[in-house]
Design a protein around this motif. Structure first.
Motif, PDB file in Angstrom:
ATOM      1  N   ASP A 111      -1.491   0.760  -6.710  1.00  0.00           N
ATOM      2  CA  ASP A 111      -0.229   0.949  -6.789  1.00  0.00           C
ATOM      3  C   ASP A 111       0.824  -0.117  -6.651  1.00  0.00           C
ATOM      4  O   ASP A 111       0.315  -1.128  -5.965  1.00  0.00           O
ATOM      5  CB  ASP A 111       0.022   2.148  -6.120  1.00  0.00           C
ATOM      6  CG  ASP A 111       1.208   3.364  -6.222  1.00  0.00           C
ATOM      7  OD1 ASP A 111       1.923   2.934  -7.498  1.00  0.00           O
ATOM      8  OD2 ASP A 111       1.548   4.036  -5.733  1.00  0.00           O
ATOM      9  N   ARG A 112       1.855   0.065  -7.058  1.00  0.00           N
ATOM     10  CA  ARG A 112       2.810  -1.158  -6.786  1.00  0.00           C
ATOM     11  C   ARG A 112       4.047  -0.425  -6.013  1.00  0.00           C
ATOM     12  O   ARG A 112       4.602   0.027  -6.261  1.00  0.00           O
ATOM     13  CB  ARG A 112       3.466  -1.625  -8.384  1.00  0.00           C
ATOM     14  CG  ARG A 112       3.890  -2.977  -8.322  1.00  0.00           C
ATOM     15  CD  ARG A 112       4.398  -3.447  -9.629  1.00  0.00           C
ATOM     16  NE  ARG A 112       5.461  -2.790  -9.971  1.00  0.00           N
ATOM     17  CZ  ARG A 112       6.097  -2.952 -11.202  1.00  0.00           C
ATOM     18  NH1 ARG A 112       5.621  -4.047 -11.924  1.00  0.00           N
ATOM     19  NH2 ARG A 112       7.218  -2.324 -11.805  1.00  0.00           N
ATOM     20  N   GLY A 113       4.423  -1.688  -5.154  1.00  0.00           N
ATOM     21  CA  GLY A 113       5.424  -1.175  -4.090  1.00  0.00           C
ATOM     22  C   GLY A 113       6.484  -0.825  -4.506  1.00  0.00           C
ATOM     23  O   GLY A 113       7.334   0.030  -4.217  1.00  0.00           O
ATOM     24  N   ALA A 114       7.276  -1.369  -5.820  1.00  0.00           N
ATOM     25  CA  ALA A 114       8.408  -1.265  -6.234  1.00  0.00           C
ATOM     26  C   ALA A 114       8.427   0.065  -6.973  1.00  0.00           C
ATOM     27  O   ALA A 114       9.460   0.701  -7.311  1.00  0.00           O
ATOM     28  CB  ALA A 114       8.628  -2.239  -7.597  1.00  0.00           C
ATOM     29  N   ASP A 115       7.354   0.706  -7.339  1.00  0.00           N
ATOM     30  CA  ASP A 115       7.296   1.867  -7.933  1.00  0.00           C
ATOM     31  C   ASP A 115       7.060   3.026  -7.087  1.00  0.00           C
ATOM     32  O   ASP A 115       6.845   4.297  -7.398  1.00  0.00           O
ATOM     33  CB  ASP A 115       6.106   1.885  -8.959  1.00  0.00           C
ATOM     34  CG  ASP A 115       6.514   1.317 -10.172  1.00  0.00           C
ATOM     35  OD1 ASP A 115       7.390   0.944 -10.504  1.00  0.00           O
ATOM     36  OD2 ASP A 115       5.325   0.745 -10.925  1.00  0.00           O
ATOM     37  N   ASP A 156       6.653  10.680  -0.780  1.00  0.00           N
ATOM     38  CA  ASP A 156       5.396  10.813  -0.867  1.00  0.00           C
ATOM     39  C   ASP A 156       4.670   9.723  -1.494  1.00  0.00           C
ATOM     40  O   ASP A 156       3.495   9.556  -1.441  1.00  0.00           O
ATOM     41  CB  ASP A 156       5.077  11.978  -1.241  1.00  0.00           C
ATOM     42  CG  ASP A 156       5.287  12.322  -2.818  1.00  0.00           C
ATOM     43  OD1 ASP A 156       6.388  11.682  -3.402  1.00  0.00           O
ATOM     44  OD2 ASP A 156       4.868  13.217  -3.585  1.00  0.00           O
ATOM     45  N   ALA A 157       5.343   8.923  -2.132  1.00  0.00           N
ATOM     46  CA  ALA A 157       4.801   7.734  -2.903  1.00  0.00           C
ATOM     47  C   ALA A 157       3.926   6.700  -2.333  1.00  0.00           C
ATOM     48  O   ALA A 157       3.013   6.445  -2.661  1.00  0.00           O
ATOM     49  CB  ALA A 157       5.792   6.938  -3.783  1.00  0.00           C
ATOM     50  N   PRO A 158       4.055   6.434  -0.854  1.00  0.00           N
ATOM     51  CA  PRO A 158       3.307   5.574  -0.251  1.00  0.00           C
ATOM     52  C   PRO A 158       2.096   6.106  -0.113  1.00  0.00           C
ATOM     53  O   PRO A 158       1.025   5.191   0.332  1.00  0.00           O
ATOM     54  CB  PRO A 158       3.944   5.276   1.380  1.00  0.00           C
ATOM     55  CG  PRO A 158       5.577   5.446   1.022  1.00  0.00           C
ATOM     56  CD  PRO A 158       5.479   6.570  -0.243  1.00  0.00           C
ATOM     57  N   ASP A 177       2.938  -7.249  -4.341  1.00  0.00           N
ATOM     58  CA  ASP A 177       3.316  -5.919  -3.527  1.00  0.00           C
ATOM     59  C   ASP A 177       2.457  -4.933  -4.090  1.00  0.00           C
ATOM     60  O   ASP A 177       2.665  -3.713  -3.814  1.00  0.00           O
ATOM     61  CB  ASP A 177       4.619  -5.504  -3.794  1.00  0.00           C
ATOM     62  CG  ASP A 177       5.294  -5.170  -5.001  1.00  0.00           C
ATOM     63  OD1 ASP A 177       4.467  -5.571  -6.061  1.00  0.00           O
ATOM     64  OD2 ASP A 177       6.332  -4.577  -5.116  1.00  0.00           O
ATOM     65  N   TYR A 178       1.031  -5.047  -4.606  1.00  0.00           N
ATOM     66  CA  TYR A 178       0.388  -4.044  -5.005  1.00  0.00           C
ATOM     67  C   TYR A 178      -0.717  -3.551  -3.651  1.00  0.00           C
ATOM     68  O   TYR A 178      -1.078  -4.481  -2.754  1.00  0.00           O
ATOM     69  CB  TYR A 178      -0.736  -4.557  -6.065  1.00  0.00           C
ATOM     70  CG  TYR A 178      -0.258  -5.250  -7.132  1.00  0.00           C
ATOM     71  CD1 TYR A 178       1.026  -4.976  -7.572  1.00  0.00           C
ATOM     72  CD2 TYR A 178      -0.814  -6.067  -7.963  1.00  0.00           C
ATOM     73  CE1 TYR A 178       1.731  -5.626  -9.020  1.00  0.00           C
ATOM     74  CE2 TYR A 178      -0.381  -6.776  -9.045  1.00  0.00           C
ATOM     75  CZ  TYR A 178       0.751  -6.590  -9.388  1.00  0.00           C
ATOM     76  OH  TYR A 178       1.377  -6.865 -10.735  1.00  0.00           O
ATOM     77  N   GLU A 179      -0.716  -2.420  -3.781  1.00  0.00           N
ATOM     78  CA  GLU A 179      -1.930  -1.731  -2.895  1.00  0.00           C
ATOM     79  C   GLU A 179      -2.955  -1.317  -3.705  1.00  0.00           C
ATOM     80  O   GLU A 179      -3.046  -0.920  -4.660  1.00  0.00           O
ATOM     81  CB  GLU A 179      -1.056  -0.425  -2.226  1.00  0.00           C
ATOM     82  CG  GLU A 179      -2.036   0.113  -1.155  1.00  0.00           C
ATOM     83  CD  GLU A 179      -1.560   1.383  -0.647  1.00  0.00           C
ATOM     84  OE1 GLU A 179      -2.028   1.861   0.391  1.00  0.00           O
ATOM     85  OE2 GLU A 179      -0.650   1.954  -1.056  1.00  0.00           O
TER      86      GLU A 179
END
Length: 163
Positions: A96-100, A105-107, A147-149
């Motif tokens: 997942d990308r931080g900017a998105d 709930d997104a984190p 900034d990817y998880e």
């Protein structure tokens, strides 16, 4: 999920959890079936595809969160009676990308994706000629300058071929 025709790859004999086949087992078939399974069982994923290095490209051709599927490694053992056992480690890279991740709930949505992928694949048999997938490990990956998880979930499957 759809059932696929497997051509003339009929089983010869059952041995434990695996089946001997009279044609060479193709990893492509296993990967295609996994991709299809994820598409049907993991609605939280915006993109599902074969891992072709998308996370390392300058312009990433994907949507978030994503699942990228690949074969990490395969090991082969051949017995004296001409039976070769393949043990393949399959990796599902979830990112997942931080900017998105803008909603509340997104984190944590990547953990929803991890749960959906685990539920869809653990114990599921990708082809009639392979053993059920067995989850082996989960690793967090850090990609520099992003900034990817990213997490990599690995599964093992086995199959036998008679020569």
């Amino acid at each position: 999920t759809a059932v696929r025709e497997h051509g003339n790859n009929y089983p010869l004999a059952l041995y434990g959890e695996t089946i001997f086949t009279n044609k060479s087992m193709k990893m492509k078939q296993i990967l295609e079936n996994i991709l299809q399974r994820l598409e049907g069982e993991c609605p939280v994923l915006a993109y599902i595809g074969k891992d072709c290095g998308q996370l390392y490209a300058e312009e990433i051709p994907t949507q978030w969160p994503c699942a990228l599927v690949d074969v990490r490694e395969a090991n082969y053992r051949t017995s004296r009676d001409g039976i070769q056992t393949t043990e393949a480690c399959l990796s599902i890279t979830l990112a997942d990308r931080g900017a998105d991740r803008t909603s509340e709930d997104a984190p944590l949505r990547l953990f929803d994706a991890l749960a959906q992928v685990s539920d869809a694949l653990q114990g599921w048999t990708p082809t009639p000629h392979s053993s059920p997938l067995n989850r082996q490990q989960l690793k967090r990956r850090v990609l520099k300058h992003t900034d990817y998880e990213v997490y990599r979930l690995e599964f093992i499957t086995r199959y036998n071929e008679k020569f």
